[in-house]
Write a protein that holds these residues in place. Structure first.
Motif, short mmCIF file in Angstrom:
data_model
loop_
_atom_site.label_atom_id
_atom_site.label_comp_id
_atom_site.label_asym_id
_atom_site.label_seq_id
_atom_site.Cartn_x
_atom_site.Cartn_y
_atom_site.Cartn_z
N LEU A 130 0.81 -1.22 0.00
CA LEU A 130 0.00 0.00 0.00
C LEU A 130 0.85 1.27 0.00
O LEU A 130 0.31 2.36 -0.19
N ASP A 131 2.15 1.15 0.24
CA ASP A 131 3.07 2.28 0.24
C ASP A 131 2.70 3.35 1.28
O ASP A 131 2.74 4.54 1.01
N MET A 132 2.34 2.91 2.48
CA MET A 132 2.03 3.84 3.55
C MET A 132 3.32 4.49 4.07
O MET A 132 4.39 3.88 4.03
N ALA A 133 3.21 5.71 4.55
CA ALA A 133 4.36 6.41 5.14
C ALA A 133 4.45 6.15 6.63
O ALA A 133 5.53 6.17 7.21
N LEU A 134 3.29 5.88 7.27
CA LEU A 134 3.25 5.66 8.71
C LEU A 134 2.12 4.69 9.02
O LEU A 134 1.03 4.81 8.47
N VAL A 135 2.40 3.74 9.91
CA VAL A 135 1.38 2.80 10.38
C VAL A 135 1.35 2.90 11.90
O VAL A 135 2.39 2.86 12.56
N ALA A 136 0.15 3.01 12.44
CA ALA A 136 -0.02 3.13 13.89
C ALA A 136 -0.92 2.00 14.39
O ALA A 136 -1.70 1.40 13.65
N SER A 137 -0.80 1.73 15.69
CA SER A 137 -1.62 0.73 16.36
C SER A 137 -1.74 1.13 17.81
O SER A 137 -1.10 2.10 18.25
#
Length: 191
Positions: A130-137
């Motif tokens: 998906l080419d995300m710049a940031l992933v959070a959880s």
């Protein structure tokens, strides 16, 4: 050339969620408070019936198909394709290249064994596909093993919401963690 499979790992598979079959099993998982908390962040936590889980997941799948701003996968054991949990990207902001990631494993012993592997698969999908710049959880202090797994995957604490969760007659902090694509590439990407 990429050598890593996105939907297969050593012990796990990411597969399409089947509301007819998987919802029945997932309803049993919601009896476990940790699973219920992770799957129902916007509502009071309580066990769900298979009908409630099926309806919730069908709505998610419909929204995902129509708007493409969320993704839902079934997490299955590779050896027998048994459903053990879900991997969700319930919110994706394409314009900002941000995503929220939830990995929920239904049984506590399986969570101990497979959470790290499922988390890595979710991060790989978010960053490499998906080419995300940031992933959070997020997790809570009441889930030290989950927090430890998130931090071991390279995620860093971003937000601490003091006394946000009431569990076992005590208030606990909710911790939001994240990892950038640059940090992911430094630690995980295959050359």
């Amino acid at each position: 050339m990429f050598n890593t499979q996105l939907f297969e790992a050593q012990s796990l598979l990411l597969d399409a969620y089947d509301p007819e079959k998987d919802a029945v099993i997932e309803a049993g998982f919601t009896r476990r408070w940790d699973y219920g908390w992770g799957s129902q962040l916007d509502a009071a936590i309580h066990p769900l019936s298979s009908f409630q889980v099926k309806k919730k997941r069908e709505e998610q799948l419909k929204r995902s198909a129509e708007s493409r701003d969320s993704f839902l996968f079934a997490v299955r054991l590779r050896e027998d394709a048994r459903f053990i949990g879900v991997l969700e990207l319930p919110w994706v902001s394409w314009s900002n290249r941000l995503a929220w990631l939830k990995v929920l494993i239904g049984e506590e012993d399986l969570e101990t064994m497979y959470l790290a592997e499922a988390l890595t698969m979710g991060l790989r999908y978010a960053f490499e596909e998906l080419d995300m710049a940031l992933v959070a959880s997020s997790t809570g202090e009441f889930q030290p093993q989950v927090l430890h797994t998130l931090l071991n995957a390279g995620m860093k604490p971003y937000v601490r919401q003091r006394q946000m969760v009431y569990f076992k007659a005590q208030y606990w902090d909710r911790i939001i963690v994240g990892i950038s694509q640059a940090e992911w590439n430094t630690h995980y990407r295959e050359e």
